[in-house]
Design an enzyme around this catalytic site. Structure first.
Site, PDB file in Angstrom:
ATOM      1  N   LEU A 154       0.811  -1.223   0.000  1.00  0.00           N
ATOM      2  CA  LEU A 154       0.000   0.000   0.000  1.00  0.00           C
ATOM      3  C   LEU A 154       0.843   1.272   0.000  1.00  0.00           C
ATOM      4  CD1 LEU A 154      -2.736  -1.075   2.600  1.00  0.00           C
ATOM      5  CD2 LEU A 154      -2.742  -1.350   0.110  1.00  0.00           C
TER       6      LEU A 154
ATOM      7  N   GLY B  41      -1.641   6.399  -2.670  1.00  0.00           N
ATOM      8  CA  GLY B  41      -2.761   6.282  -3.623  1.00  0.00           C
ATOM      9  C   GLY B  41      -3.848   5.404  -3.022  1.00  0.00           C
ATOM     10  N   HIS B  42      -3.464   4.229  -2.525  1.00  0.00           N
ATOM     11  CA  HIS B  42      -4.431   3.339  -1.872  1.00  0.00           C
ATOM     12  C   HIS B  42      -5.069   4.046  -0.669  1.00  0.00           C
ATOM     13  CE1 HIS B  42      -1.505   0.202  -3.507  1.00  0.00           C
ATOM     14  NE2 HIS B  42      -2.635  -0.165  -4.061  1.00  0.00           N
TER      15      HIS B  42
ATOM     16  N   GLY C  40      -9.364   3.603  -8.079  1.00  0.00           N
ATOM     17  CA  GLY C  40      -8.567   4.748  -8.508  1.00  0.00           C
ATOM     18  C   GLY C  40      -8.676   4.981 -10.013  1.00  0.00           C
TER      19      GLY C  40
ATOM     20  N   LYS D 113      -6.370   5.902 -11.657  1.00  0.00           N
ATOM     21  CA  LYS D 113      -5.085   5.392 -12.170  1.00  0.00           C
ATOM     22  C   LYS D 113      -5.315   4.231 -13.136  1.00  0.00           C
ATOM     23  CE  LYS D 113      -0.762   3.951 -12.168  1.00  0.00           C
ATOM     24  NZ  LYS D 113      -0.655   2.595 -11.696  1.00  0.00           N
TER      25      LYS D 113
HETATM   26  P1  AMP Z   1      -3.919  -2.221  -6.756  1.00  0.00           P
HETATM   27  O1  AMP Z   1      -3.440  -2.615  -5.392  1.00  0.00           O
HETATM   28  O2  AMP Z   1      -2.845  -1.810  -7.698  1.00  0.00           O
HETATM   29  O3  AMP Z   1      -4.886  -3.224  -7.334  1.00  0.00           O
HETATM   30  O4  AMP Z   1      -4.778  -0.908  -6.541  1.00  0.00           O
HETATM   31  C1  AMP Z   1      -5.896  -0.901  -5.689  1.00  0.00           C
HETATM   32  C2  AMP Z   1      -6.708   0.336  -5.973  1.00  0.00           C
HETATM   33  O5  AMP Z   1      -5.908   1.497  -5.719  1.00  0.00           O
HETATM   34  C3  AMP Z   1      -7.152   0.425  -7.438  1.00  0.00           C
HETATM   35  O6  AMP Z   1      -8.497   0.889  -7.478  1.00  0.00           O
HETATM   36  C4  AMP Z   1      -6.201   1.425  -8.020  1.00  0.00           C
HETATM   37  O7  AMP Z   1      -6.720   2.130  -9.129  1.00  0.00           O
HETATM   38  C5  AMP Z   1      -5.987   2.352  -6.833  1.00  0.00           C
HETATM   39  N1  AMP Z   1      -4.740   3.108  -7.013  1.00  0.00           N
HETATM   40  C6  AMP Z   1      -3.518   2.605  -7.325  1.00  0.00           C
HETATM   41  N2  AMP Z   1      -2.625   3.604  -7.477  1.00  0.00           N
HETATM   42  C7  AMP Z   1      -3.307   4.760  -7.258  1.00  0.00           C
HETATM   43  C8  AMP Z   1      -2.932   6.134  -7.280  1.00  0.00           C
HETATM   44  N3  AMP Z   1      -1.692   6.531  -7.566  1.00  0.00           N
HETATM   45  N4  AMP Z   1      -3.888   7.049  -7.013  1.00  0.00           N
HETATM   46  C9  AMP Z   1      -5.161   6.667  -6.738  1.00  0.00           C
HETATM   47  N5  AMP Z   1      -5.576   5.384  -6.704  1.00  0.00           N
HETATM   48  C10 AMP Z   1      -4.667   4.437  -6.968  1.00  0.00           C
END
Ligand code: AMP
Length: 282
Positions: free
Chosen positions: A33, A36-37, A147, A149
Protein backbone atom coordinates in the site's frame (compact mmCIF):
# COMPACT_ATOMS: atom_id res chain seq x y z
CA UNK A 1 -9.35 -3.42 12.98
CA UNK A 2 -10.66 -6.94 12.59
CA UNK A 3 -8.46 -9.15 10.38
CA UNK A 4 -10.48 -11.80 8.58
CA UNK A 5 -9.30 -14.52 6.21
CA UNK A 6 -12.36 -16.65 5.62
CA UNK A 7 -14.90 -15.44 3.02
CA UNK A 8 -17.93 -16.89 4.84
CA UNK A 9 -17.02 -15.23 8.16
CA UNK A 10 -16.31 -11.93 6.42
CA UNK A 11 -19.66 -12.17 4.64
CA UNK A 12 -21.48 -12.71 7.96
CA UNK A 13 -19.62 -9.86 9.60
CA UNK A 14 -20.43 -7.41 6.75
CA UNK A 15 -24.07 -8.54 6.66
CA UNK A 16 -24.44 -7.80 10.39
CA UNK A 17 -23.35 -4.23 9.80
CA UNK A 18 -25.71 -3.82 6.85
CA UNK A 19 -28.63 -5.26 8.83
CA UNK A 20 -27.98 -2.65 11.51
CA UNK A 21 -28.42 0.01 8.84
CA UNK A 22 -24.73 0.88 8.54
CA UNK A 23 -23.22 1.77 5.18
CA UNK A 24 -20.17 -0.26 4.14
CA UNK A 25 -17.38 1.34 2.10
CA UNK A 26 -15.05 -1.12 0.39
CA UNK A 27 -11.52 -0.65 -1.00
CA UNK A 28 -10.10 -3.64 -2.89
CA UNK A 29 -6.29 -3.73 -3.20
CA UNK A 30 -3.43 -6.09 -3.97
CA UNK A 31 -1.33 -4.75 -1.09
CA UNK A 32 2.07 -3.00 -1.01
CA UNK A 33 0.00 0.00 0.00
CA UNK A 34 1.00 3.58 -0.81
CA UNK A 35 -0.67 6.98 -0.51
CA UNK A 36 -2.76 6.28 -3.62
CA UNK A 37 -4.43 3.34 -1.87
CA UNK A 38 -4.72 5.30 1.37
CA UNK A 39 -6.53 8.15 -0.43
CA UNK A 40 -9.25 5.64 -1.34
CA UNK A 41 -9.40 4.40 2.25
CA UNK A 42 -9.74 7.96 3.57
CA UNK A 43 -12.51 8.75 1.11
CA UNK A 44 -14.33 5.54 2.10
CA UNK A 45 -13.92 6.49 5.75
CA UNK A 46 -15.47 9.91 5.14
CA UNK A 47 -18.49 8.55 3.30
CA UNK A 48 -19.39 5.35 5.18
CA UNK A 49 -20.08 4.00 8.67
CA UNK A 50 -17.90 0.93 8.19
CA UNK A 51 -14.75 0.57 6.04
CA UNK A 52 -13.54 -2.75 4.67
CA UNK A 53 -10.19 -3.06 2.86
CA UNK A 54 -9.13 -6.23 1.09
CA UNK A 55 -5.59 -7.28 0.30
CA UNK A 56 -5.53 -10.08 -2.22
CA UNK A 57 -2.90 -10.65 -4.89
CA UNK A 58 -5.30 -12.08 -7.43
CA UNK A 59 -3.53 -14.71 -9.55
CA UNK A 60 -6.39 -14.68 -12.08
CA UNK A 61 -5.45 -11.24 -13.38
CA UNK A 62 -1.78 -12.05 -14.08
CA UNK A 63 -0.67 -13.64 -17.36
CA UNK A 64 1.84 -16.53 -17.30
CA UNK A 65 4.70 -14.21 -18.33
CA UNK A 66 3.72 -11.43 -15.90
CA UNK A 67 5.07 -10.39 -12.51
CA UNK A 68 2.85 -12.29 -10.01
CA UNK A 69 5.84 -14.01 -8.39
CA UNK A 70 7.86 -10.86 -7.87
CA UNK A 71 4.95 -8.47 -7.20
CA UNK A 72 5.89 -6.44 -4.09
CA UNK A 73 4.47 -7.82 -0.84
CA UNK A 74 4.59 -6.03 2.51
CA UNK A 75 1.78 -7.36 4.66
CA UNK A 76 3.33 -6.13 7.93
CA UNK A 77 3.77 -2.61 6.54
CA UNK A 78 0.25 -2.69 5.08
CA UNK A 79 -1.27 -3.65 8.44
CA UNK A 80 0.70 -0.84 10.12
CA UNK A 81 -0.56 1.71 7.60
CA UNK A 82 -4.17 0.53 7.80
CA UNK A 83 -4.11 0.50 11.63
CA UNK A 84 -3.47 4.24 11.49
CA UNK A 85 -6.49 4.78 9.22
CA UNK A 86 -8.89 3.32 11.75
CA UNK A 87 -10.65 0.94 9.35
CA UNK A 88 -13.04 -1.73 10.59
CA UNK A 89 -12.27 -4.89 8.65
CA UNK A 90 -9.16 -6.02 6.79
CA UNK A 91 -10.03 -8.97 4.56
CA UNK A 92 -6.91 -10.99 3.62
CA UNK A 93 -8.17 -14.19 2.04
CA UNK A 94 -5.98 -17.13 1.11
CA UNK A 95 -5.78 -18.19 -2.48
CA UNK A 96 -7.20 -21.60 -1.67
CA UNK A 97 -10.31 -20.06 -0.12
CA UNK A 98 -10.91 -17.67 -3.01
CA UNK A 99 -10.22 -20.26 -5.70
CA UNK A 100 -10.79 -23.70 -4.22
CA UNK A 101 -10.13 -26.74 -6.39
CA UNK A 102 -12.64 -26.95 -9.18
CA UNK A 103 -13.26 -23.19 -9.38
CA UNK A 104 -14.30 -22.50 -12.97
CA UNK A 105 -16.61 -19.48 -13.23
CA UNK A 106 -15.28 -16.40 -15.01
CA UNK A 107 -16.78 -13.05 -15.87
CA UNK A 108 -16.23 -11.57 -19.34
CA UNK A 109 -17.28 -7.95 -19.64
CA UNK A 110 -16.91 -7.77 -23.43
CA UNK A 111 -15.54 -5.21 -25.88
CA UNK A 112 -14.16 -2.66 -23.38
CA UNK A 113 -11.89 -5.41 -22.02
CA UNK A 114 -10.18 -5.89 -25.38
CA UNK A 115 -8.91 -2.33 -25.82
CA UNK A 116 -5.95 -0.43 -24.31
CA UNK A 117 -4.32 -2.73 -21.70
CA UNK A 118 -6.59 -5.61 -22.75
CA UNK A 119 -4.69 -5.91 -26.05
CA UNK A 120 -1.42 -6.45 -24.23
CA UNK A 121 -2.71 -8.41 -21.20
CA UNK A 122 -5.09 -11.08 -22.52
CA UNK A 123 -7.41 -12.36 -19.78
CA UNK A 124 -6.40 -9.62 -17.35
CA UNK A 125 -9.77 -7.89 -17.14
CA UNK A 126 -11.69 -11.14 -16.91
CA UNK A 127 -9.50 -11.91 -13.87
CA UNK A 128 -10.21 -8.46 -12.42
CA UNK A 129 -13.99 -8.64 -13.04
CA UNK A 130 -14.18 -12.15 -11.56
CA UNK A 131 -12.36 -11.28 -8.34
CA UNK A 132 -14.26 -7.99 -7.90
CA UNK A 133 -17.58 -9.82 -8.38
CA UNK A 134 -16.53 -12.36 -5.72
CA UNK A 135 -15.41 -9.60 -3.36
CA UNK A 136 -18.67 -7.69 -3.91
CA UNK A 137 -20.63 -10.84 -3.05
CA UNK A 138 -18.59 -11.34 0.11
CA UNK A 139 -18.63 -7.72 1.33
CA UNK A 140 -21.93 -6.41 -0.19
CA UNK A 141 -20.52 -2.86 -0.19
CA UNK A 142 -22.75 0.18 -0.20
CA UNK A 143 -19.93 1.99 -2.01
CA UNK A 144 -16.76 0.61 -3.58
CA UNK A 145 -13.72 2.79 -4.25
CA UNK A 146 -11.38 2.52 -7.24
CA UNK A 147 -8.57 4.75 -8.51
CA UNK A 148 -8.68 6.60 -11.82
CA UNK A 149 -5.09 5.39 -12.17
CA UNK A 150 -6.59 2.19 -13.61
CA UNK A 151 -9.13 4.01 -15.75
CA UNK A 152 -10.03 1.03 -17.93
CA UNK A 153 -10.62 -1.04 -14.79
CA UNK A 154 -13.16 1.54 -13.57
CA UNK A 155 -14.99 1.40 -16.91
CA UNK A 156 -15.11 -2.40 -16.72
CA UNK A 157 -16.24 -2.53 -13.09
CA UNK A 158 -18.93 0.07 -13.74
CA UNK A 159 -20.19 -1.93 -16.70
CA UNK A 160 -20.11 -5.21 -14.80
CA UNK A 161 -21.97 -3.65 -11.87
CA UNK A 162 -24.67 -2.29 -14.21
CA UNK A 163 -24.95 -5.44 -16.33
CA UNK A 164 -25.12 -7.81 -13.35
CA UNK A 165 -27.21 -5.59 -11.02
CA UNK A 166 -24.66 -5.18 -8.25
CA UNK A 167 -26.07 -2.43 -6.11
CA UNK A 168 -22.77 -0.94 -4.92
CA UNK A 169 -22.07 2.63 -5.97
CA UNK A 170 -18.77 2.67 -7.81
CA UNK A 171 -16.72 5.70 -6.75
CA UNK A 172 -13.72 6.70 -8.86
CA UNK A 173 -11.01 8.62 -6.98
CA UNK A 174 -8.31 10.94 -8.40
CA UNK A 175 -4.77 9.76 -9.16
CA UNK A 176 -2.27 10.47 -6.38
CA UNK A 177 1.14 11.43 -7.78
CA UNK A 178 4.72 11.78 -6.60
CA UNK A 179 6.19 15.32 -6.56
CA UNK A 180 7.47 15.01 -10.13
CA UNK A 181 4.09 13.83 -11.40
CA UNK A 182 4.72 10.06 -11.54
CA UNK A 183 1.48 8.28 -10.62
CA UNK A 184 2.00 6.27 -7.43
CA UNK A 185 2.02 2.54 -8.08
CA UNK A 186 3.15 -0.54 -6.17
CA UNK A 187 5.22 -1.37 -9.26
CA UNK A 188 7.29 1.84 -9.06
CA UNK A 189 9.68 0.05 -6.68
CA UNK A 190 10.89 -2.01 -9.66
CA UNK A 191 12.37 1.13 -11.30
CA UNK A 192 16.09 1.77 -10.90
CA UNK A 193 17.17 5.34 -10.17
CA UNK A 194 17.58 6.33 -13.84
CA UNK A 195 14.30 4.76 -14.85
CA UNK A 196 12.61 6.44 -11.90
CA UNK A 197 13.73 9.87 -13.12
CA UNK A 198 12.72 9.09 -16.71
CA UNK A 199 9.31 7.78 -15.59
CA UNK A 200 8.06 11.32 -14.89
CA UNK A 201 7.93 11.68 -18.70
CA UNK A 202 4.53 9.93 -18.73
CA UNK A 203 2.87 12.72 -16.80
CA UNK A 204 4.76 15.42 -18.71
CA UNK A 205 3.55 13.84 -21.94
CA UNK A 206 -0.05 13.86 -20.72
CA UNK A 207 0.21 17.49 -19.63
CA UNK A 208 1.73 18.50 -22.97
CA UNK A 209 -1.04 16.71 -24.88
CA UNK A 210 -3.67 18.19 -22.58
CA UNK A 211 -2.28 21.72 -23.04
CA UNK A 212 -2.29 21.21 -26.81
CA UNK A 213 -5.95 20.17 -26.78
CA UNK A 214 -6.87 23.11 -24.53
CA UNK A 215 -5.09 25.46 -26.93
CA UNK A 216 -7.21 24.24 -29.83
CA UNK A 217 -5.65 21.11 -31.38
CA UNK A 218 -8.62 18.75 -31.39
CA UNK A 219 -7.48 16.24 -34.02
CA UNK A 220 -7.00 12.83 -32.39
CA UNK A 221 -4.34 12.02 -34.99
CA UNK A 222 -2.29 15.10 -34.15
CA UNK A 223 -2.48 14.48 -30.42
CA UNK A 224 -1.51 10.82 -30.91
CA UNK A 225 1.51 11.87 -33.01
CA UNK A 226 2.54 14.43 -30.40
CA UNK A 227 2.33 11.88 -27.58
CA UNK A 228 4.24 9.21 -29.49
CA UNK A 229 6.97 11.70 -30.54
CA UNK A 230 7.32 12.84 -26.93
CA UNK A 231 7.62 9.32 -25.52
CA UNK A 232 9.87 8.09 -28.35
CA UNK A 233 12.41 10.72 -27.31
CA UNK A 234 12.70 9.25 -23.78
CA UNK A 235 15.73 6.93 -24.12
CA UNK A 236 14.87 4.44 -21.35
CA UNK A 237 11.38 3.72 -22.66
CA UNK A 238 11.83 0.46 -24.55
CA UNK A 239 8.25 0.06 -25.84
CA UNK A 240 5.16 2.21 -26.20
CA UNK A 241 2.18 -0.15 -25.81
CA UNK A 242 -0.23 2.70 -26.46
CA UNK A 243 -0.39 6.48 -26.21
CA UNK A 244 -3.54 7.99 -27.55
CA UNK A 245 -6.83 9.73 -27.02
CA UNK A 246 -9.99 7.73 -26.36
CA UNK A 247 -13.69 8.06 -25.80
CA UNK A 248 -13.97 7.81 -21.98
CA UNK A 249 -16.96 5.43 -22.16
CA UNK A 250 -16.36 3.14 -25.14
CA UNK A 251 -12.53 3.41 -25.01
CA UNK A 252 -12.51 3.73 -28.82
CA UNK A 253 -9.80 6.01 -30.23
CA UNK A 254 -11.34 9.33 -31.19
CA UNK A 255 -10.78 11.15 -34.48
CA UNK A 256 -11.95 14.52 -33.18
CA UNK A 257 -11.83 15.56 -29.52
CA UNK A 258 -15.15 17.03 -28.45
CA UNK A 259 -16.48 17.43 -24.89
CA UNK A 260 -14.69 14.77 -22.86
CA UNK A 261 -11.79 12.50 -23.75
CA UNK A 262 -9.27 10.23 -22.09
CA UNK A 263 -5.55 10.67 -22.73
CA UNK A 264 -3.93 7.37 -21.80
CA UNK A 265 -0.46 5.87 -21.95
CA UNK A 266 1.16 2.48 -21.32
CA UNK A 267 4.92 2.14 -21.80
CA UNK A 268 7.62 -0.29 -20.85
CA UNK A 269 10.94 0.36 -19.18
CA UNK A 270 12.46 -3.04 -19.97
CA UNK A 271 9.98 -5.47 -18.43
CA UNK A 272 8.44 -2.83 -16.13
CA UNK A 273 5.12 -1.66 -17.51
CA UNK A 274 3.74 1.71 -16.40
CA UNK A 275 0.36 3.29 -17.16
CA UNK A 276 -1.07 6.76 -16.66
CA UNK A 277 -3.96 8.90 -17.88
CA UNK A 278 -5.72 12.23 -17.72
CA UNK A 279 -9.40 12.85 -18.29
CA UNK A 280 -9.91 15.93 -20.45
CA UNK A 281 -13.01 18.05 -20.06
CA UNK A 282 -13.32 20.73 -22.74
P1 AMP B 1 -3.92 -2.22 -6.76
O1 AMP B 1 -3.44 -2.61 -5.39
O2 AMP B 1 -2.85 -1.81 -7.70
O3 AMP B 1 -4.89 -3.22 -7.33
O4 AMP B 1 -4.78 -0.91 -6.54
C1 AMP B 1 -5.90 -0.90 -5.69
C2 AMP B 1 -6.71 0.34 -5.97
O5 AMP B 1 -5.91 1.50 -5.72
C3 AMP B 1 -7.15 0.42 -7.44
O6 AMP B 1 -8.50 0.89 -7.48
C4 AMP B 1 -6.20 1.43 -8.02
O7 AMP B 1 -6.72 2.13 -9.13
C5 AMP B 1 -5.99 2.35 -6.83
N1 AMP B 1 -4.74 3.11 -7.01
C6 AMP B 1 -3.52 2.61 -7.32
N2 AMP B 1 -2.62 3.60 -7.48
C7 AMP B 1 -3.31 4.76 -7.26
C8 AMP B 1 -2.93 6.13 -7.28
N3 AMP B 1 -1.69 6.53 -7.57
N4 AMP B 1 -3.89 7.05 -7.01
C9 AMP B 1 -5.16 6.67 -6.74
N5 AMP B 1 -5.58 5.38 -6.70
C10 AMP B 1 -4.67 4.44 -6.97
Amino acid sequence: MEKLRIPRITQDSCKKHLLRGRSVGFVPTMGALHDGHLSLVRRAKMENDIVVVSIFLNPLQFGPAEDLDKYPRDIEGDIRKLSKEDIDILFIPDNSLMYPQGFSTHIEVGAVSEKLCGKFRPGHFSGVATVVAKLFNIISPTRAYFGQKDFQQTVIINKMARDLNFDADIIVCPIIREQDGLAMSSRNVYLDSEQRIAASALYRCLIKASDSVQSGITSGEQIRALMRDFLSAVPLISEIDYASVYDAETLEEVAEIKKEALLAIAVRFGDIRLIDNILLIL
